[in-house]
Design a protein around this motif. Structure first.
Motif, mmCIF file in Angstrom:
data_model
loop_
_atom_site.group_PDB
_atom_site.id
_atom_site.type_symbol
_atom_site.label_atom_id
_atom_site.label_comp_id
_atom_site.label_asym_id
_atom_site.label_seq_id
_atom_site.Cartn_x
_atom_site.Cartn_y
_atom_site.Cartn_z
ATOM 1 N N TRP A 11 -7.736 -9.515 51.975
ATOM 2 C CA TRP A 11 -7.310 -11.127 51.581
ATOM 3 C C TRP A 11 -8.383 -11.949 52.056
ATOM 4 N N LEU A 12 -9.091 -11.790 53.097
ATOM 5 C CA LEU A 12 -10.122 -12.682 53.420
ATOM 6 C C LEU A 12 -11.012 -12.736 52.594
ATOM 7 N N VAL A 13 -11.592 -11.487 52.063
ATOM 8 C CA VAL A 13 -12.919 -11.413 50.997
ATOM 9 C C VAL A 13 -12.503 -12.063 49.742
ATOM 10 N N THR A 14 -11.253 -11.691 49.181
ATOM 11 C CA THR A 14 -10.633 -12.290 47.990
ATOM 12 C C THR A 14 -10.466 -13.736 48.174
ATOM 13 N N GLY A 15 -10.378 -14.347 49.143
ATOM 14 C CA GLY A 15 -9.957 -15.814 49.524
ATOM 15 C C GLY A 15 -11.529 -16.391 49.220
ATOM 16 N N LEU A 16 -12.491 -15.799 49.887
ATOM 17 C CA LEU A 16 -13.922 -16.178 49.911
ATOM 18 C C LEU A 16 -14.312 -16.081 48.552
ATOM 19 N N LEU A 17 -14.295 -15.065 47.566
ATOM 20 C CA LEU A 17 -14.641 -14.950 46.432
ATOM 21 C C LEU A 17 -13.963 -15.998 45.398
ATOM 22 N N PHE A 18 -12.542 -16.500 45.794
ATOM 23 C CA PHE A 18 -12.044 -17.458 45.020
ATOM 24 C C PHE A 18 -12.788 -18.820 45.218
ATOM 25 N N ALA A 19 -13.196 -18.962 46.691
ATOM 26 C CA ALA A 19 -14.083 -20.163 47.203
ATOM 27 C C ALA A 19 -15.343 -20.288 46.356
ATOM 28 N N LEU A 20 -16.088 -19.106 46.415
ATOM 29 C CA LEU A 20 -17.300 -19.105 45.601
ATOM 30 C C LEU A 20 -17.217 -19.531 44.151
ATOM 31 N N ALA A 21 -15.999 -19.011 43.300
ATOM 32 C CA ALA A 21 -15.675 -19.345 42.137
ATOM 33 C C ALA A 21 -15.548 -20.962 41.898
ATOM 34 N N GLY A 22 -14.895 -21.379 43.057
ATOM 35 C CA GLY A 22 -14.612 -22.811 43.028
ATOM 36 C C GLY A 22 -15.831 -23.895 43.166
ATOM 37 N N ASP A 23 -16.871 -23.092 44.235
ATOM 38 C CA ASP A 23 -18.002 -23.836 44.485
ATOM 39 C C ASP A 23 -18.653 -24.104 43.195
ATOM 40 N N ILE A 24 -18.849 -22.806 42.431
ATOM 41 C CA ILE A 24 -19.559 -22.724 41.216
ATOM 42 C C ILE A 24 -18.910 -23.798 40.085
ATOM 43 N N PHE A 25 -17.576 -23.839 40.051
ATOM 44 C CA PHE A 25 -17.078 -24.691 38.832
ATOM 45 C C PHE A 25 -17.474 -25.889 39.258
ATOM 46 N N LEU A 26 -17.239 -26.383 40.564
ATOM 47 C CA LEU A 26 -17.542 -28.091 40.880
ATOM 48 C C LEU A 26 -18.889 -27.973 41.038
ATOM 49 N N MET A 27 -19.743 -27.396 40.960
ATOM 50 C CA MET A 27 -21.227 -27.733 41.130
ATOM 51 C C MET A 27 -21.738 -28.022 39.746
ATOM 52 N N ILE A 28 -21.149 -27.396 38.843
ATOM 53 C CA ILE A 28 -21.764 -27.533 37.305
ATOM 54 C C ILE A 28 -21.365 -29.126 36.983
ATOM 55 N N ARG A 29 -22.491 -29.850 36.445
ATOM 56 C CA ARG A 29 -22.466 -31.055 36.030
ATOM 57 C C ARG A 29 -22.207 -31.529 34.730
ATOM 58 N N ASP A 30 -22.653 -30.378 34.021
ATOM 59 C CA ASP A 30 -22.445 -31.054 32.313
ATOM 60 C C ASP A 30 -20.822 -31.016 31.798
ATOM 61 N N THR A 31 -20.238 -30.275 32.494
ATOM 62 C CA THR A 31 -18.806 -30.176 32.200
ATOM 63 C C THR A 31 -17.690 -30.558 33.219
ATOM 64 N N ASP A 32 -16.687 -31.186 32.893
ATOM 65 C CA ASP A 32 -15.582 -31.557 34.153
ATOM 66 C C ASP A 32 -14.901 -30.228 34.167
ATOM 67 N N LEU A 33 -15.247 -29.514 35.153
ATOM 68 C CA LEU A 33 -14.221 -28.504 35.579
ATOM 69 C C LEU A 33 -13.424 -28.539 36.778
ATOM 70 N N PHE A 34 -13.160 -29.633 37.064
ATOM 71 C CA PHE A 34 -12.183 -30.111 38.145
ATOM 72 C C PHE A 34 -11.103 -29.140 38.424
ATOM 73 N N ILE A 35 -10.222 -29.141 37.447
ATOM 74 C CA ILE A 35 -8.956 -28.290 37.402
ATOM 75 C C ILE A 35 -9.278 -26.878 37.918
ATOM 76 N N PRO A 36 -10.300 -26.088 36.962
ATOM 77 C CA PRO A 36 -10.715 -24.755 37.357
ATOM 78 C C PRO A 36 -11.089 -24.562 38.825
ATOM 79 N N GLY A 37 -11.805 -25.731 39.363
ATOM 80 C CA GLY A 37 -12.207 -25.693 40.792
ATOM 81 C C GLY A 37 -11.023 -25.669 41.622
ATOM 82 N N LEU A 38 -10.159 -26.447 41.309
ATOM 83 C CA LEU A 38 -8.880 -26.714 42.276
ATOM 84 C C LEU A 38 -8.224 -25.616 42.100
ATOM 85 N N GLY A 39 -7.999 -24.695 41.027
ATOM 86 C CA GLY A 39 -7.110 -23.687 40.954
ATOM 87 C C GLY A 39 -7.770 -22.315 41.860
#
Length: 224
Positions: free
Chosen positions: A58-86
């Motif tokens: 569960w911890l590894v899975t949680g960190l992988l979701f956090a990694l995905a969230g970081d990637i979504f939120l660092m992209i500047r060209d497109t608003d990916l706030f909702i995928p990052g939030l999810g």
């Protein structure tokens, strides 16, 4: 001990580099350093895991979701706030499952409810302030679910006290509270008012939160 100190040093360098890159507008460096925050924690966990298999997964899975969230939120060209939030919502659910499993032997009491009041109150108060500024029904629903989730995660972190070592309890609870602060800063900066030095506050508390939760969970079964 030396390995732990070395990791802490490297993690701090990665975090400070990301903050510096973001504050100075060095986009490529942000793209390099921001994912490294969680990737370094995954590497540490791979080498130093003390958790039972289910909690480890569960911890590894949680960190992988956090990694995905970081990637979504660092992209500047497109608003990916909702995928990052999810993504971070799913991360919190993974952490909730870990904490719930660690306290599953305990009885649910009135005291348990009282412990959760400050976290639920903070989440509700912030949502009340954000509500008029949220642009549509989808955002209002998403932020409401997210606020409830992070309050529950912090609440369950606070309930671990009688079931884990003092060190683990303290580190994980502080980490969960810092996560609430980081996410509150994101919401305030995005919907209410610009926060001076936003990256310093948001990423500083976020990286510290992840570090404390991951390292704190490794101390769960150590004696005081």
């Amino acid at each position: 001990m030396k390995r732990s100190i070395l990791f802490t040093f490297l993690f701090t360098i990665i975090t400070l580099s990301e903050i510096y890159a973001d504050m100075t507008g060095q986009v490529l460096l942000v793209y390099l350093t921001k994912p490294l925050i969680v990737l370094s924690l995954l590497g540490f966990l791979w080498k130093n895991n003390n958790l039972p298999p289910t909690e480890y997964r569960w911890l590894v899975t949680g960190l992988l979701f956090a990694l995905a969230g970081d990637i979504f939120l660092m992209i500047r060209d497109t608003d990916l706030f909702i995928p990052g939030l999810g993504s971070f919502l799913l991360m919190q659910i993974c952490y909730i499952l870990i904490f719930q499993k660690q306290i599953s032997a305990g009885k649910f009491s009135t005291r348990s409810l009282v412990i959760g009041i400050p976290f639920l109150t903070c989440a509700f108060a912030l949502y009340f302030l954000l509500f008029p500024e949220l642009p549509d029904l989808l955002m209002r629903f998403a932020v409401a679910i997210y606020a409830l989730s992070i309050a529950m995660m912090t609440w369950l972190a606070a309930l671990r006290r009688s079931f884990v070592s003092t060190k683990s309890y303290q580190l994980v609870l502080i980490g969960a509270i810092l996560f609430m602060i980081s996410d509150s800063c994101i919401a305030i900066d995005k919907f209410l008012v610009a926060i001076p030095f936003r990256t310093l506050w948001i990423m500083g508390t976020y990286a510290a939160a992840q570090y404390l939760i991951v390292t704190g969970l490794q101390k769960t079964k150590q004696t005081d």
